[in-house]
Design an enzyme around this catalytic site. Sequence first.
Site, PDB file in Angstrom:
ATOM      1  N   TYR A   1       0.817  -1.211   0.000  1.00 25.99           N
ATOM      2  CA  TYR A   1       0.000   0.000   0.000  1.00 25.99           C
ATOM      3  C   TYR A   1       0.853   1.264   0.000  1.00 25.99           C
ATOM      4  CZ  TYR A   1      -4.139  -2.850   1.083  1.00 25.99           C
ATOM      5  OH  TYR A   1      -5.157  -3.765   1.053  1.00 25.99           O
TER       6      TYR A   1
ATOM      7  N   LYS B   1       3.089 -15.384   2.620  1.00 24.26           N
ATOM      8  CA  LYS B   1       3.118 -16.159   1.374  1.00 24.26           C
ATOM      9  C   LYS B   1       4.581 -16.483   1.066  1.00 24.26           C
ATOM     10  CE  LYS B   1       0.916 -18.051  -2.108  1.00 24.26           C
ATOM     11  NZ  LYS B   1       0.170 -19.314  -1.893  1.00 24.26           N
TER      12      LYS B   1
ATOM     13  N   ASP C   1      -3.442 -17.998   1.598  1.00 27.02           N
ATOM     14  CA  ASP C   1      -4.568 -18.715   1.010  1.00 27.02           C
ATOM     15  C   ASP C   1      -5.106 -19.779   1.953  1.00 27.02           C
ATOM     16  OD1 ASP C   1      -2.066 -19.857   0.632  1.00 27.02           O
ATOM     17  OD2 ASP C   1      -2.483 -20.595  -1.387  1.00 27.02           O
TER      18      ASP C   1
ATOM     19  N   ASP D   1      -5.670  -6.695   5.723  1.00 24.49           N
ATOM     20  CA  ASP D   1      -6.868  -6.060   5.192  1.00 24.49           C
ATOM     21  C   ASP D   1      -7.874  -7.110   4.731  1.00 24.49           C
ATOM     22  OD1 ASP D   1      -8.633  -4.189   4.265  1.00 24.49           O
ATOM     23  OD2 ASP D   1      -7.339  -3.397   2.695  1.00 24.49           O
TER      24      ASP D   1
ATOM     25  N   ASP E   1     -11.576  -8.483   6.983  1.00 26.95           N
ATOM     26  CA  ASP E   1     -12.923  -8.395   6.406  1.00 26.95           C
ATOM     27  C   ASP E   1     -13.580  -9.767   6.372  1.00 26.95           C
ATOM     28  OD1 ASP E   1     -12.625  -5.711   6.087  1.00 26.95           O
ATOM     29  OD2 ASP E   1     -13.037  -5.669   3.949  1.00 26.95           O
TER      30      ASP E   1
END
Length: 364
Positions: free
Chosen positions: A142, A189, A221, A245, A249
């Site tokens: 970001y 990851k 994942d 993020d 959610d």
Amino acid sequence: MEKNIALIPGDGIGPDVVAEAVNVLDAVAAKFGHKFNYTKVVAGGAAIDKWGKPLPQEQLDICLKSDAALLGAVGGPKWDDVAPEIRPEKALLGLRGGMKVYANLRPAVMWKQLKDACPLKDEIAGDGLDILVVRELTGGIYFGERGTAPDGRSAWDTERYSWEEIERIVRMGFEFARKRKNHLTVVDKANILNSSRLWRKVAETVHKDYADVTLDFLYIDNAAMQLVKNPRQFDVIATSNMFGDILTDEAAQVTGSIGMLASASLGDGKGPGLYEPIHGSAPDIAGKDLANPLATILSAAMLLRFSFGAEAEAKAIESAVDKVLSDGWRTGDIAGKDIGAVKAAGKLVGTKKMGQLVVEYLSK
């Protein structure tokens, strides 16, 4: 105690829910003998409309001069066509970077009273969920180098982390794990990304200072899958900006409603913290007395706990919310499968009534 709080209502339902949180904070002040002074900050789409940019420096300065800041939400389709560099969401990045709040604490709690709103089977959700995600907030993709080729046919965003940026997040994760169930999961990851391999190296190094805490790793994942398959395996999760993020959610939906989840963004303790619900601006219901204010009210409780050291006051808010829920009061998003019965009982309420109920239960 007298403290100064910057209020950032923002866009959409932001002003609706922040107003109710302020009413609750005022009730706390009256009950415990405190004084809270509020200064309004204009940011996001509202700031674009007023000044043509999402976060003017003078608005950020108000936050920096305050003891804490409470944010509603920013953004909405009204500003979809503005230039990327002045999108409302840039206000969030500006606040986080400007306030140097590098760690985002997002508790994903399924209140026992809202079990019917959880989409998971009973045998998976059990008697409730309580997961804490520690998300890195001011680094990673970001904030990394980005660009678009002159012909517009390719673009890039860079994921970059330093040892120090990772260590302060991982160390915070270990500290919170020690206060909970002594279990920290680092999500990355590492089978693909060099930056994720650094996350693992840092976590393994810091773990030597926290030998009493169990440390494990999951690829993003797999973590996303496990969060719906067996969420009770998690205690504290530490992860990067983007992965945090996404996971928070997902965790919000798993716990029943994004309208219930609060967050705190903290730095080194030398400056003010930033507190906000994790839901969006929901412009379609703005001003209609339909939004759930509880996430913002619970964010105010986190503000009291982490910025003001007011644990009793924070617990008073959380206890009032618990009692309101136990007595069957619901906004539409948390009524779940029992929405018909809630309506019949006259306990389906709007934003203002829910805030009023928390104040009433708090004042008893």
